[in-house]
Design a protein around this motif. Structure first.
Motif, PDB file in Angstrom:
ATOM      1  N   LEU A  17       0.984   4.201  -2.819  1.00 24.39           N
ATOM      2  CA  LEU A  17       0.869   5.630  -2.507  1.00 24.39           C
ATOM      3  C   LEU A  17       2.065   6.418  -3.040  1.00 24.39           C
ATOM      4  N   ASP A  18       3.256   5.859  -2.905  1.00 21.84           N
ATOM      5  CA  ASP A  18       4.457   6.520  -3.423  1.00 21.84           C
ATOM      6  C   ASP A  18       4.378   6.690  -4.937  1.00 21.84           C
TER       7      ASP A  18
ATOM      8  N   PHE B  50       0.834  -1.194   0.000  1.00 24.52           N
ATOM      9  CA  PHE B  50       0.000   0.000   0.000  1.00 24.52           C
ATOM     10  C   PHE B  50       0.876   1.253   0.000  1.00 24.52           C
ATOM     11  N   THR B  51       1.950   1.231   0.747  1.00 23.35           N
ATOM     12  CA  THR B  51       2.886   2.359   0.788  1.00 23.35           C
ATOM     13  C   THR B  51       3.521   2.564  -0.582  1.00 23.35           C
TER      14      THR B  51
ATOM     15  N   ALA C 253       1.643   6.786  -6.712  1.00 21.88           N
ATOM     16  CA  ALA C 253       0.592   7.756  -7.001  1.00 21.88           C
ATOM     17  C   ALA C 253       1.116   9.179  -6.838  1.00 21.88           C
ATOM     18  N   LYS C 254       1.897   9.416  -5.797  1.00 25.81           N
ATOM     19  CA  LYS C 254       2.474  10.743  -5.581  1.00 25.81           C
ATOM     20  C   LYS C 254       3.450  11.091  -6.699  1.00 25.81           C
TER      21      LYS C 254
END
Length: 105
Positions: free
Chosen positions: A8-9, A4-5, A11-12
Motif C-alpha cells: 500500500l505504501d 500488505f502495508t 502504491a501511494k
C-alpha cells in the motif's frame, strides 16, 4: 500484514509520482519541423497543437506540398512527444513496466 502495508505504501508513492509526472507532461512542448525548417508545429504535452509556422518561401509552393509538409511536421512532433512522455512515465515508475498501460497519444 506488514507486506500488505508495504504494498500500500508503494502504491501511494507511485500514485504521487504519477500525479507529479502528469503535471510535468502537461508542461511539455515539442517542435516538429519539415521541409528544411519551412514548416514548424508546436504540440503541448496533451498532443494539442499550440502553433504552426510556415516560412514565406514555402507559401510559394503547391498546396499539396504544403499540406504534406504540415502532416510531416505534426508527425515529427507527435513522435517526440511520445518519447518524452514515455521518459517521464519511466522516471515516475522507476522503470517499472506497467502491463497494458499505454499513454493516450
Amino acid at each position: 500484514m506488514t507486506d500488505f502495508t508495504k504494498i500500500l505504501d508503494k502504491a501511494k508513492e507511485l500514485e504521487s509520482k504519477m500525479k507529479e509526472s502528469q503535471k510535468k507532461i502537461k508542461e511539455i512542448r515539442v517542435e516538429g519541423v519539415s521541409g528544411s525548417n519551412s514548416v514548424k508545429v508546436i504540440l503541448d504535452g496533451e498532443g494539442e497543437m499550440q502553433s504552426i509556422k510556415l516560412s514565406e518561401e514555402i507559401m510559394k509552393e503547391d498546396k499539396t506540398i504544403i499540406e504534406d509538409l504540415i502532416v510531416a511536421a505534426h508527425n515529427s512532433a507527435k513522435s517526440q512527444l511520445k518519447t518524452k512522455t514515455a521518459e517521464e512515465i519511466s522516471k515516475a515508475t522507476g522503470g517499472l513496466g506497467i502491463p497494458g498501460f499505454k499513454w493516450p497519444l
